[in-house]
Design an enzyme around this catalytic site. Structure first.
Site, PDB file in Angstrom:
ATOM      1  N   ASN A   9      -6.939  51.755 -38.272  1.00  0.00           N
ATOM      2  CA  ASN A   9      -6.571  51.359 -36.911  1.00  0.00           C
ATOM      3  C   ASN A   9      -7.625  51.925 -35.949  1.00  0.00           C
ATOM      4  O   ASN A   9      -7.652  53.120 -35.689  1.00  0.00           O
ATOM      5  CB  ASN A   9      -5.174  51.934 -36.603  1.00  0.00           C
ATOM      6  CG  ASN A   9      -4.756  51.726 -35.158  1.00  0.00           C
ATOM      7  OD1 ASN A   9      -5.402  50.984 -34.408  1.00  0.00           O
ATOM      8  ND2 ASN A   9      -3.672  52.385 -34.760  1.00  0.00           N
ATOM      9  N   LYS A  11      -7.882  51.490 -32.828  1.00  0.00           N
ATOM     10  CA  LYS A  11      -7.371  51.709 -31.471  1.00  0.00           C
ATOM     11  C   LYS A  11      -8.371  51.131 -30.447  1.00  0.00           C
ATOM     12  O   LYS A  11      -8.985  50.112 -30.732  1.00  0.00           O
ATOM     13  CB  LYS A  11      -7.074  53.192 -31.254  1.00  0.00           C
ATOM     14  CG  LYS A  11      -6.184  53.739 -32.378  1.00  0.00           C
ATOM     15  CD  LYS A  11      -5.573  55.062 -32.091  1.00  0.00           C
ATOM     16  CE  LYS A  11      -4.702  55.474 -33.275  1.00  0.00           C
ATOM     17  NZ  LYS A  11      -3.977  56.709 -33.067  1.00  0.00           N
ATOM     18  N   HIS A  97       3.424  50.312 -32.934  1.00  0.00           N
ATOM     19  CA  HIS A  97       2.735  51.606 -33.068  1.00  0.00           C
ATOM     20  C   HIS A  97       3.291  52.569 -32.012  1.00  0.00           C
ATOM     21  O   HIS A  97       3.654  52.138 -30.907  1.00  0.00           O
ATOM     22  CB  HIS A  97       1.229  51.418 -32.867  1.00  0.00           C
ATOM     23  CG  HIS A  97       0.446  52.658 -33.173  1.00  0.00           C
ATOM     24  ND1 HIS A  97       0.313  53.675 -32.255  1.00  0.00           N
ATOM     25  CD2 HIS A  97      -0.198  53.060 -34.286  1.00  0.00           C
ATOM     26  CE1 HIS A  97      -0.397  54.648 -32.802  1.00  0.00           C
ATOM     27  NE2 HIS A  97      -0.723  54.303 -34.037  1.00  0.00           N
ATOM     28  N   GLU A  99       1.935  54.462 -30.010  1.00  0.00           N
ATOM     29  CA  GLU A  99       1.255  54.396 -28.706  1.00  0.00           C
ATOM     30  C   GLU A  99       1.737  53.192 -27.895  1.00  0.00           C
ATOM     31  O   GLU A  99       1.827  53.250 -26.671  1.00  0.00           O
ATOM     32  CB  GLU A  99      -0.272  54.386 -28.921  1.00  0.00           C
ATOM     33  CG  GLU A  99      -0.752  55.776 -29.339  1.00  0.00           C
ATOM     34  CD  GLU A  99      -1.963  55.805 -30.258  1.00  0.00           C
ATOM     35  OE1 GLU A  99      -2.676  54.797 -30.369  1.00  0.00           O
ATOM     36  OE2 GLU A  99      -2.183  56.864 -30.888  1.00  0.00           O
ATOM     37  N   GLU A 169       4.715  57.111 -39.430  1.00  0.00           N
ATOM     38  CA  GLU A 169       3.734  57.890 -38.672  1.00  0.00           C
ATOM     39  C   GLU A 169       4.442  58.885 -37.760  1.00  0.00           C
ATOM     40  O   GLU A 169       4.854  58.531 -36.651  1.00  0.00           O
ATOM     41  CB  GLU A 169       2.869  56.954 -37.823  1.00  0.00           C
ATOM     42  CG  GLU A 169       2.064  55.964 -38.633  1.00  0.00           C
ATOM     43  CD  GLU A 169       0.819  55.516 -37.877  1.00  0.00           C
ATOM     44  OE1 GLU A 169      -0.281  55.747 -38.381  1.00  0.00           O
ATOM     45  OE2 GLU A 169       0.952  54.972 -36.771  1.00  0.00           O
ATOM     46  N   GLY A 175      -3.398  61.836 -34.350  1.00  0.00           N
ATOM     47  CA  GLY A 175      -4.523  62.260 -33.519  1.00  0.00           C
ATOM     48  C   GLY A 175      -4.546  63.756 -33.218  1.00  0.00           C
ATOM     49  O   GLY A 175      -5.266  64.206 -32.339  1.00  0.00           O
ATOM     50  N   SER A 215      -3.338  61.680 -38.906  1.00  0.00           N
ATOM     51  CA  SER A 215      -4.414  62.606 -39.292  1.00  0.00           C
ATOM     52  C   SER A 215      -4.792  62.518 -40.771  1.00  0.00           C
ATOM     53  O   SER A 215      -5.107  63.528 -41.410  1.00  0.00           O
ATOM     54  CB  SER A 215      -4.048  64.045 -38.913  1.00  0.00           C
ATOM     55  OG  SER A 215      -3.906  64.152 -37.495  1.00  0.00           O
TER      56      SER A 215
HETATM   57  P1  PGA Z   1      -4.881  59.284 -36.600  1.00  0.00           P
HETATM   58  O1  PGA Z   1      -4.065  57.990 -36.115  1.00  0.00           O
HETATM   59  O2  PGA Z   1      -5.288  59.022 -38.030  1.00  0.00           O
HETATM   60  O3  PGA Z   1      -6.055  59.361 -35.680  1.00  0.00           O
HETATM   61  O4  PGA Z   1      -3.968  60.440 -36.511  1.00  0.00           O
HETATM   62  C1  PGA Z   1      -3.202  57.303 -36.960  1.00  0.00           C
HETATM   63  C2  PGA Z   1      -2.541  56.150 -36.243  1.00  0.00           C
HETATM   64  O5  PGA Z   1      -2.181  56.302 -35.068  1.00  0.00           O
HETATM   65  O6  PGA Z   1      -2.357  55.058 -36.823  1.00  0.00           O
END
Ligand code: PGA
Length: 251
Positions: A9, A11, A97, A99, A169, A175, A215
Site C-alpha cells: 500500500n 498510500k 483502511h 486511515e 491491521e 506506521g 510495520s
Molecule cells: P505500515 O502500513 O506498513 O507503514 O505500518 C501498513 C498499512 O497501513 O497498510
C-alpha cells in the site's frame, strides 16, 4: 491451500517518475513470483495506469486501488467509480483502511456498500479491520473487530466472502515501527477466521485469505507469514523501497 498474498500500500506516495522507478526496480523479483503467490501493488490513483502497464506481462502480479466509491457515477466530486478502475486494468481495491476510517469518517456501512459494488464490478476487495490501543487495553478488541467484519460483510453470500481478502491491521502498529508480535497477529487472525466460521461456515472461513498489516518489514515478514492463520501481509512504508519489498516478496 490458500494463496499467499503480498500487498504493498503506497498510500499518498510516489509521483509518476517514482512509481516507474519502483515498479521497474521490482521487475525481476515480480517476474519470479511463484504459482501459489500473488503480489498486489496499491498505488495512488494517478499511478494506476503506470503500474498496470508495467506489470501487464507478469502472471502473479496485480494492481489494486487504495479506495473506491460505491456509486456507479454521478455528482460525487472527488470520488472514483469502480468502472473507472476496471478500465485501467485494476483488479481490486483496499476498502476501509484505518486511515480512511480515521481521517475521512468511513463507517462499516460505507465499507459494506463499497464491497458490494466492488464485487459487482469483479473488483476484489481487501477489507481492513483492526483495533486501536485503547480498545486492546480495555478488552473490547474482539467485539470491535467482529462488528467491523459482520457489518462490513452484511448481506454477502458465503461464496462472495470467500472471494474477498481480509486484512487485520492494528492501528497502533501502522506506521509506528511497532509490529504486533507474531502471537498477537496470529491470535487475531485466528479469531477473524472463527468469526467467519460462525457467521458462514468452516469451509468459507478456510477459503478466505487473511492478511496481517502494521510495520511489516523484511526483518519480520518471514515469521509473520509462517503463522497458521496468516495468509499474507499488507505492507505500507516498506513497500516503497525496492530492496525491502523484494525481500518481503521472497520471504
Ligand atoms: P505500515 O502500513 O506498513 O507503514 O505500518 C501498513 C498499512 O497501513 O497498510
Amino acid at each position: 491451500m490458500r494463496q499467499t498474498i503480498i500487498a504493498g500500500n503506497w498510500k499518498m506516495h510516489n509521483d509518476r517518475a517514482a512509481a516507474k522507478e519502483l515498479v521497474s526496480g521490482l521487475q525481476d523479483v515480480l517476474a519470479q513470483v511463484g504459482d501459489n503467490r500473488e503480489v498486489i501493488l496499491c498505488p495512488p490513483y494517478t499511478d494506476l495506469e503506470t503500474a498496470t502497464t508495467l506489470i501487464s506481462k507478469l502472471a502473479h502480479v496485480s494492481v489494486y486501488a487504495q479506495n473506491m466509491f460505491y456509486e456507479e457515477k454521478g455528482a460525487f466530486t472527488g470520488e472514483i467509480a469502480p468502472s473507472m478502475l476496471r478500465e485501467l486494468g485494476v483488479k481490486g481495491s483496499i476498502i476501509g483502511h484505518s486511515e480512511r476510517r480515521g481521517y475521512f469518517g468511513e463507517t462499516n456501512l460505507d465499507t459494506n456498500k463499497k464491497i458490494k459494488t466492488a464485487l459487482g464490478h469483479k473488483l476484489r476487495p481487501i477489507l481492513c479491520v483492526g483495533e486501536n490501543e485503547d480498545q486492546r487495553v480495555n478488552g473490547v478488541m474482539k467485539p470491535w473487530i467482529q462488528m467491523q467484519i459482520l457489518e462490513g460483510l452484511q448481506g454477502l453470500s458465503g461464496e462472495d466472502v470467500a472471494s474477498i481478502v481480509i486484512a487485520y491491521e492494528p492501528l497502533w502498529a501502522i506506521g509506528t515501527g511497532r509490529t504486533a508480535t507474531v502471537e498477537q497477529a496470529q491470535e487475531v487472525c485466528q479469531y477473524i477466521r472463527q468469526v467467519l466460521a460462525d457467521a458462514y461456515s468452516k469451509e468459507i472461513a478456510d477459503k478466505t485469505p487473511i492478511l496481517y498489516g502494521g510495520s511489516v518489514k523484511a526483518a519480520n515478514a518471514k515469521d509473520i507469514l509462517q503463522q497458521a492463520d496468516i495468509d499474507g501481509v499488507l505492507v505500507g512504508g516498506a513497500s516503497l523501497k525496492v530492496d525491502e519489498f523484494s525481500q518481503i516478496i521472497k520471504a
